[in-house]
Design a protein around this motif. Sequence first.
Motif, short mmCIF file in Angstrom:
data_model
loop_
_atom_site.label_atom_id
_atom_site.label_comp_id
_atom_site.label_asym_id
_atom_site.label_seq_id
_atom_site.Cartn_x
_atom_site.Cartn_y
_atom_site.Cartn_z
N VAL A 306 40.62 11.51 39.98
CA VAL A 306 39.34 11.12 39.39
C VAL A 306 38.43 12.35 39.28
CG1 VAL A 306 37.28 9.71 39.74
CG2 VAL A 306 39.53 8.75 40.21
N TYR A 307 38.48 13.20 40.29
CA TYR A 307 37.68 14.44 40.25
C TYR A 307 38.18 15.33 39.11
CZ TYR A 307 35.09 18.42 42.29
OH TYR A 307 34.23 19.47 42.52
N ARG A 308 39.49 15.36 38.91
CA ARG A 308 40.04 16.11 37.80
C ARG A 308 39.57 15.52 36.47
NH1 ARG A 308 46.54 16.89 36.54
NH2 ARG A 308 46.32 17.55 34.38
N TRP A 309 39.54 14.20 36.36
CA TRP A 309 39.01 13.55 35.16
C TRP A 309 37.57 13.98 34.92
CZ3 TRP A 309 34.72 10.37 35.26
CH2 TRP A 309 34.39 9.74 34.04
N PHE A 310 36.77 14.04 35.98
CA PHE A 310 35.38 14.50 35.86
C PHE A 310 35.34 15.93 35.34
CE2 PHE A 310 31.66 16.65 37.53
CZ PHE A 310 30.63 15.79 37.17
N ARG A 311 36.20 16.78 35.91
CA ARG A 311 36.26 18.18 35.47
C ARG A 311 36.58 18.28 33.99
NH1 ARG A 311 41.67 21.38 36.77
NH2 ARG A 311 42.23 19.99 35.05
N PHE A 317 32.00 21.53 29.96
CA PHE A 317 31.26 22.78 29.74
C PHE A 317 31.49 23.72 30.91
CE2 PHE A 317 27.46 25.26 30.75
CZ PHE A 317 27.35 26.04 29.61
N ASP A 318 31.34 23.21 32.13
CA ASP A 318 31.52 24.06 33.32
C ASP A 318 32.95 24.55 33.43
OD1 ASP A 318 28.79 23.56 34.69
OD2 ASP A 318 29.53 21.55 34.24
N LYS A 319 33.91 23.70 33.08
CA LYS A 319 35.31 24.12 33.10
C LYS A 319 35.54 25.27 32.12
CE LYS A 319 39.97 22.46 32.06
NZ LYS A 319 40.78 21.36 31.51
N ASN A 320 35.04 25.13 30.89
CA ASN A 320 35.24 26.17 29.89
C ASN A 320 34.57 27.47 30.28
OD1 ASN A 320 36.73 24.40 28.32
ND2 ASN A 320 35.01 23.81 27.03
N GLU A 321 33.34 27.38 30.80
CA GLU A 321 32.63 28.59 31.21
C GLU A 321 33.33 29.28 32.37
OE1 GLU A 321 29.72 30.05 29.75
OE2 GLU A 321 30.59 28.75 28.21
N ALA A 322 33.85 28.49 33.31
CA ALA A 322 34.56 29.07 34.45
C ALA A 322 35.83 29.78 33.98
CB ALA A 322 34.91 27.98 35.45
N GLU A 323 36.54 29.16 33.06
CA GLU A 323 37.77 29.78 32.57
C GLU A 323 37.50 31.07 31.81
OE1 GLU A 323 39.55 26.56 30.43
OE2 GLU A 323 40.46 25.68 32.23
N LYS A 324 36.39 31.10 31.08
CA LYS A 324 36.01 32.34 30.39
C LYS A 324 35.75 33.47 31.38
CE LYS A 324 33.75 30.07 26.42
NZ LYS A 324 32.42 29.83 25.80
N ALA A 325 35.18 33.11 32.53
CA ALA A 325 34.82 34.10 33.55
C ALA A 325 35.97 34.38 34.52
CB ALA A 325 33.59 33.63 34.32
N GLY A 326 37.12 33.74 34.30
CA GLY A 326 38.24 33.92 35.21
C GLY A 326 38.02 33.27 36.56
N GLU A 327 37.25 32.20 36.58
CA GLU A 327 36.87 31.54 37.82
C GLU A 327 37.55 30.16 37.90
OE1 GLU A 327 32.70 30.10 40.03
OE2 GLU A 327 32.74 30.58 37.89
N ASP A 328 37.80 29.71 39.10
CA ASP A 328 38.31 28.36 39.31
C ASP A 328 37.21 27.36 38.93
OD1 ASP A 328 39.17 25.89 40.22
OD2 ASP A 328 39.86 26.63 42.16
#
Length: 516
Positions: A306-311, A317-328
Amino acid sequence: MTEKYLLGIDVGTTGTKAMVVGAGGEALGTAYREYICDYPRPNWVEQDAALLAHCVLEVCAEALKASGVPAGGIVSLAVSAQRDCLLLIGADGAPLKMISWLDNRAEDQVARLEREVGADAFYRISGLPLATAWILPKLLWVQENDPALWEKTARIVQLHDFILRTLGADDFYSDVPDSSFWGFYETDAFRWNGKLLERYGIAEAMLPRVLPPGTQVGHVSAAVSKATGLSEGTLLCVGAGDQNCAAVGAGVTSPGMASVSMGTGGLATVFLDKPFRDPAGKAMVTNNAVYGNWQVEGLQNGSAGVYRWFRDNIALFDKNEAEKAGEDPYERIGRLIEASPPGANGLVFLPYLASAATPRYDAEARGVFAGLSLMHTRGDLARAVIEGITLDIRDILTSIRGAGIPVERIRIMGGATKSGLWNQLQADCYGCTCETLVITDAALMGAALCAGVGAGLYEDIPSAAGALVRPDRTYEPDPCGVAFYDEAYRLFTAAYEAMAGPGGLFAQVAARQKTL
């Protein structure tokens, strides 16, 4: 003497992992492959078993390479797998269909079993409260709704059995704990129930051979050796269902000890050395990976999934920004959660995105945010999600304790344990000392334990757990936090009860979704 290494494999709902384990319990090499479930209709969940088997070969190859261990150093391997999945196998040994444990299509078949067998009798036989989750209702659904598929079916197995067969076993071998989920296996007597098999037209020859975890069942085939780099002839051993492996992989091998696992689904387990049935008929009682023992379980259909579904949806937006920055992405979402106070500014979240399991067993239940207002942020939503998941586990533990089973210490595991905030939240919410593990993927460790026993490196699973499992950090419940989450739990259960029951909002929404 050449050091001997073990390989544990965990075939989960949303991903497959492999881990090479050293003699001191250290993880020497790991690998992971993510995949998806198929959702043909609301409440239907299926997977491609052949794809999952292919991912197993890939992670075995990658974990072996990452470990630096020579192929000949791996003396034995065993499999942990998601439990309660129905695999229909054709005459050629290939999978025809895999229906997930998450699937809830068999409501009519549950009603049929209620009429023909009775919920009390079903529970006495299987240790399972009668519900859509189990294999027998799914199997009856196939018989009634897809007779052509049933006609083509030569064997009926679970995922563990199929993966072992893929790796080189000469037949479909199942583990005793997984057999608990058929619905026609007598968990107290360790045998099939012949009357149910006869009544529902299931030939015993169609079923896998059931053996204790840690039993040798074959060797890695030449084809698998070529695909993975493992030595041909490497020993294959019976493992166990993922949560049974996770319990022993967390060192839960004696009464009073419990584990809480947050994977795609969640589970609370407590070790039992005697047969047991919950007087209220709510708690699952399955066979333990320590043969001749049991565990009482509470199942959560939607947990870290469920947390993954939220992600992937609300926090995209937070997932995409984190991936751009090389962050989990979870680290970024975790900072949002830290900025939200306990209670998420008054939000209550019911995590029933895949319906409610223990102790509600409500196939009509759905996910809910209650109390949303314009003041709430993504951080509040994220905090409400992890609190709702944890309160749902609290609901399970409350039902287990209510059955008279003591819970003295809890080993917590899964990806959630990367968050110290979530670990302390669990201790406060459960009102109990919680310990994390050095190897947090306890299902992988449990599979490795089974492999070690099968290879003769350890006398039994408790001995293997004593040698290989190491606790990490301890979280004691804070009295103020306990009092706060006692009240949060009251609101959580009140929110469920306000929408449940015949004619309630859950039933109305579920009925509408069936028309889609």
